[in-house]
Design a protein around this motif. Sequence first.
Motif, PDB file in Angstrom:
ATOM      1  N   LEU A 129       0.995  -1.556   0.210  1.00  0.00           N
ATOM      2  CA  LEU A 129       0.293   0.438  -0.116  1.00  0.00           C
ATOM      3  C   LEU A 129       0.454   1.315   0.026  1.00  0.00           C
ATOM      4  O   LEU A 129       0.605   2.077  -0.677  1.00  0.00           O
ATOM      5  CB  LEU A 129      -0.906   0.098   1.256  1.00  0.00           C
ATOM      6  N   LEU A 130       1.857   1.520   0.648  1.00  0.00           N
ATOM      7  CA  LEU A 130       2.717   2.119   0.500  1.00  0.00           C
ATOM      8  C   LEU A 130       3.325   2.393  -0.569  1.00  0.00           C
ATOM      9  O   LEU A 130       4.324   3.619  -0.826  1.00  0.00           O
ATOM     10  CB  LEU A 130       4.226   2.538   1.542  1.00  0.00           C
ATOM     11  N   LEU A 131       3.842   1.714  -0.928  1.00  0.00           N
ATOM     12  CA  LEU A 131       3.602   1.651  -3.080  1.00  0.00           C
ATOM     13  C   LEU A 131       3.262   1.640  -3.791  1.00  0.00           C
ATOM     14  O   LEU A 131       3.912   2.512  -4.990  1.00  0.00           O
ATOM     15  CB  LEU A 131       5.368   0.542  -3.058  1.00  0.00           C
ATOM     16  N   LEU A 132       2.126   1.975  -3.684  1.00  0.00           N
ATOM     17  CA  LEU A 132       0.875   1.560  -4.415  1.00  0.00           C
ATOM     18  C   LEU A 132       1.372   3.066  -5.294  1.00  0.00           C
ATOM     19  O   LEU A 132       1.325   3.361  -6.215  1.00  0.00           O
ATOM     20  CB  LEU A 132      -0.485   1.451  -3.920  1.00  0.00           C
ATOM     21  N   PRO A 133       1.044   4.649  -4.960  1.00  0.00           N
ATOM     22  CA  PRO A 133       1.322   5.178  -5.509  1.00  0.00           C
ATOM     23  C   PRO A 133       2.538   6.249  -6.217  1.00  0.00           C
ATOM     24  O   PRO A 133       2.439   5.965  -7.074  1.00  0.00           O
ATOM     25  CB  PRO A 133       1.514   6.484  -3.803  1.00  0.00           C
ATOM     26  N   LEU A 134       3.920   4.963  -6.025  1.00  0.00           N
ATOM     27  CA  LEU A 134       5.010   5.456  -6.994  1.00  0.00           C
ATOM     28  C   LEU A 134       4.289   4.633  -8.333  1.00  0.00           C
ATOM     29  O   LEU A 134       4.930   5.440  -9.289  1.00  0.00           O
ATOM     30  CB  LEU A 134       5.276   4.545  -6.532  1.00  0.00           C
ATOM     31  N   ALA A 135       3.744   3.846  -8.555  1.00  0.00           N
ATOM     32  CA  ALA A 135       3.197   3.237  -9.199  1.00  0.00           C
ATOM     33  C   ALA A 135       2.234   3.660 -10.704  1.00  0.00           C
ATOM     34  O   ALA A 135       1.892   3.485 -11.515  1.00  0.00           O
ATOM     35  CB  ALA A 135       2.618   1.656  -9.286  1.00  0.00           C
ATOM     36  N   ALA A 136       0.909   4.746  -9.587  1.00  0.00           N
ATOM     37  CA  ALA A 136       0.296   5.750 -10.031  1.00  0.00           C
ATOM     38  C   ALA A 136       1.153   6.300 -11.399  1.00  0.00           C
ATOM     39  O   ALA A 136       2.170   6.688 -11.061  1.00  0.00           O
ATOM     40  CB  ALA A 136      -0.072   6.204  -9.563  1.00  0.00           C
ATOM     41  N   GLN A 137       0.196   6.594 -12.338  1.00  0.00           N
ATOM     42  CA  GLN A 137       0.819   7.028 -13.852  1.00  0.00           C
ATOM     43  C   GLN A 137      -0.109   8.147 -14.157  1.00  0.00           C
ATOM     44  O   GLN A 137      -1.941   7.683 -13.903  1.00  0.00           O
ATOM     45  CB  GLN A 137       0.710   6.577 -14.904  1.00  0.00           C
ATOM     46  N   ALA A 138       0.272   9.457 -14.417  1.00  0.00           N
ATOM     47  CA  ALA A 138      -1.127  10.494 -14.427  1.00  0.00           C
ATOM     48  C   ALA A 138      -1.732   9.799 -16.601  1.00  0.00           C
ATOM     49  O   ALA A 138      -0.824   9.537 -17.104  1.00  0.00           O
ATOM     50  CB  ALA A 138      -0.255  11.868 -14.126  1.00  0.00           C
ATOM     51  N   ILE A 139      -3.043  11.054 -16.268  1.00  0.00           N
ATOM     52  CA  ILE A 139      -3.746  10.228 -17.834  1.00  0.00           C
ATOM     53  C   ILE A 139      -3.299  11.785 -18.817  1.00  0.00           C
ATOM     54  O   ILE A 139      -3.309  12.842 -17.638  1.00  0.00           O
ATOM     55  CB  ILE A 139      -4.712  10.523 -16.992  1.00  0.00           C
ATOM     56  N   GLU A 140      -3.054  11.786 -18.972  1.00  0.00           N
ATOM     57  CA  GLU A 140      -2.210  13.052 -19.765  1.00  0.00           C
ATOM     58  C   GLU A 140      -3.591  13.764 -20.856  1.00  0.00           C
ATOM     59  O   GLU A 140      -5.013  13.404 -20.945  1.00  0.00           O
ATOM     60  CB  GLU A 140      -2.149  13.014 -21.342  1.00  0.00           C
ATOM     61  N   PRO A 141      -4.286  15.290 -19.993  1.00  0.00           N
ATOM     62  CA  PRO A 141      -5.279  16.041 -20.539  1.00  0.00           C
ATOM     63  C   PRO A 141      -5.364  15.876 -21.369  1.00  0.00           C
ATOM     64  O   PRO A 141      -4.694  14.937 -22.752  1.00  0.00           O
ATOM     65  CB  PRO A 141      -4.936  17.133 -19.925  1.00  0.00           C
ATOM     66  N   GLY A 142      -7.124  15.699 -22.094  1.00  0.00           N
ATOM     67  CA  GLY A 142      -7.856  16.630 -23.247  1.00  0.00           C
ATOM     68  C   GLY A 142      -8.231  14.660 -23.884  1.00  0.00           C
ATOM     69  O   GLY A 142      -8.004  14.104 -23.421  1.00  0.00           O
ATOM     70  N   PRO A 143      -8.156  14.703 -25.286  1.00  0.00           N
ATOM     71  CA  PRO A 143      -9.514  13.739 -26.049  1.00  0.00           C
ATOM     72  C   PRO A 143      -8.540  13.059 -25.975  1.00  0.00           C
ATOM     73  O   PRO A 143      -7.530  12.682 -26.447  1.00  0.00           O
ATOM     74  CB  PRO A 143      -9.744  14.625 -26.583  1.00  0.00           C
ATOM     75  N   SER A 144      -8.955  11.487 -25.797  1.00  0.00           N
ATOM     76  CA  SER A 144      -8.000  10.544 -26.401  1.00  0.00           C
ATOM     77  C   SER A 144      -8.577   9.786 -27.690  1.00  0.00           C
ATOM     78  O   SER A 144      -7.683   8.965 -28.062  1.00  0.00           O
ATOM     79  CB  SER A 144      -8.824   9.683 -24.931  1.00  0.00           C
TER      80      SER A 144
END
Length: 87
Positions: free
Chosen positions: A11-26
Amino acid sequence: MKPHMLNCLGLLLLPLAAQAIEPGPSSPQQHHTEVWLQMQARNQLASNHAQPASPGERELSLQRWMESFKHPIPEYYKEYSTGGKGK
């Protein structure tokens, strides 16, 4: 004790694996939809001509509205099954 420690470490390492989603239309379709919604929100596509309802349309609309009051509002709503057991 050891599984508990591993869970906490995970659980402590979980935020390190999260990636940001690029803004804008997909997709191109989403882009076109967003452009239309923005133009509507900014009132850029409003008609210059008034579009009033005819007397007949107003009468039918009022009649539908008045008929909606004929049905009582139940004290409790029943949940209906869409199928399966207990029909």
